[in-house]
Design a protein around this motif. Structure first.
Motif, PDB file in Angstrom:
ATOM      1  N   SER A  50     -31.803 -12.901  -5.007  1.00  0.00           N
ATOM      2  CA  SER A  50     -31.786 -11.545  -4.466  1.00  0.00           C
ATOM      3  C   SER A  50     -33.044 -11.382  -3.612  1.00  0.00           C
ATOM      4  N   PRO A  51     -33.067 -10.356  -2.771  1.00  0.00           N
ATOM      5  CA  PRO A  51     -34.245 -10.157  -1.911  1.00  0.00           C
ATOM      6  C   PRO A  51     -35.509  -9.924  -2.738  1.00  0.00           C
ATOM      7  N   GLU A  53     -38.596  -7.837  -3.069  1.00  0.00           N
ATOM      8  CA  GLU A  53     -39.067  -6.524  -2.617  1.00  0.00           C
ATOM      9  C   GLU A  53     -40.526  -6.367  -3.036  1.00  0.00           C
ATOM     10  N   ALA A  70     -42.221 -15.520   0.792  1.00  0.00           N
ATOM     11  CA  ALA A  70     -41.371 -14.364   0.510  1.00  0.00           C
ATOM     12  C   ALA A  70     -40.590 -13.962   1.749  1.00  0.00           C
ATOM     13  N   HIS A  73     -37.833 -16.522   2.369  1.00  0.00           N
ATOM     14  CA  HIS A  73     -36.766 -16.300   1.378  1.00  0.00           C
ATOM     15  C   HIS A  73     -35.866 -15.144   1.820  1.00  0.00           C
ATOM     16  N   ASN A  74     -36.464 -14.034   2.194  1.00  0.00           N
ATOM     17  CA  ASN A  74     -35.684 -12.860   2.593  1.00  0.00           C
ATOM     18  C   ASN A  74     -34.940 -13.083   3.904  1.00  0.00           C
ATOM     19  N   GLU A  75     -35.547 -13.785   4.852  1.00  0.00           N
ATOM     20  CA  GLU A  75     -34.866 -14.081   6.117  1.00  0.00           C
ATOM     21  C   GLU A  75     -33.675 -15.007   5.888  1.00  0.00           C
ATOM     22  N   ALA A  78     -30.933 -12.983   4.326  1.00  0.00           N
ATOM     23  CA  ALA A  78     -30.304 -12.091   5.307  1.00  0.00           C
ATOM     24  C   ALA A  78     -29.312 -12.875   6.165  1.00  0.00           C
ATOM     25  N   TRP A  83     -27.958 -10.075   3.389  1.00  0.00           N
ATOM     26  CA  TRP A  83     -28.863  -9.073   2.833  1.00  0.00           C
ATOM     27  C   TRP A  83     -29.315  -8.139   3.933  1.00  0.00           C
ATOM     28  N   ALA A  85     -32.047  -4.709   4.839  1.00  0.00           N
ATOM     29  CA  ALA A  85     -33.210  -3.933   4.386  1.00  0.00           C
ATOM     30  C   ALA A  85     -32.732  -2.566   3.893  1.00  0.00           C
TER      31      ALA A  85
END
Length: 86
Positions: A50-51, A53, A70, A73-75, A78, A83, A85
């Motif tokens: 999961s993202p 945060e 981090a 991971h989030n990119e 997405a 994912w 924002a």
């Protein structure tokens, strides 16, 4: 051996051969692999991750490599998992 006995043995062997071939052909159908389930976009990663945060306070205490990890991971999430924002 008499002719009748030889004929009985020949018919018995033929019957066994036919039954054996039938069993082998059915076994081939049963042993075939079922179709593989279609993979979801992103595969297992999207199922278990999961993202990340982070608050501004936490980001200010992180090292540059931690922030970069981090963000990567989030990119990746997405791109692969859709994912967004919040």
């Amino acid at each position: 051996m008499g002719a009748q006995v030889k004929m009985f043995l020949l018919i018995g062997s033929t019957r066994q051969l036919v039954v054996g071939l039938a069993v082998l052909s059915l076994a081939g159908c049963v042993a075939s692999n079922p179709p593989a389930p279609q993979a979801k976009k992103g595969g297992d990663f999207c199922d278990v991750e999961s993202p990340i945060e982070l608050t501004d306070e936490v980001i200010n205490k992180m090292t540059k490599p931690e922030v970069d990890a981090a963000l990567a991971h989030n990119e990746f999430g997405a791109e692969r998992c859709g994912w967004r924002a919040q």
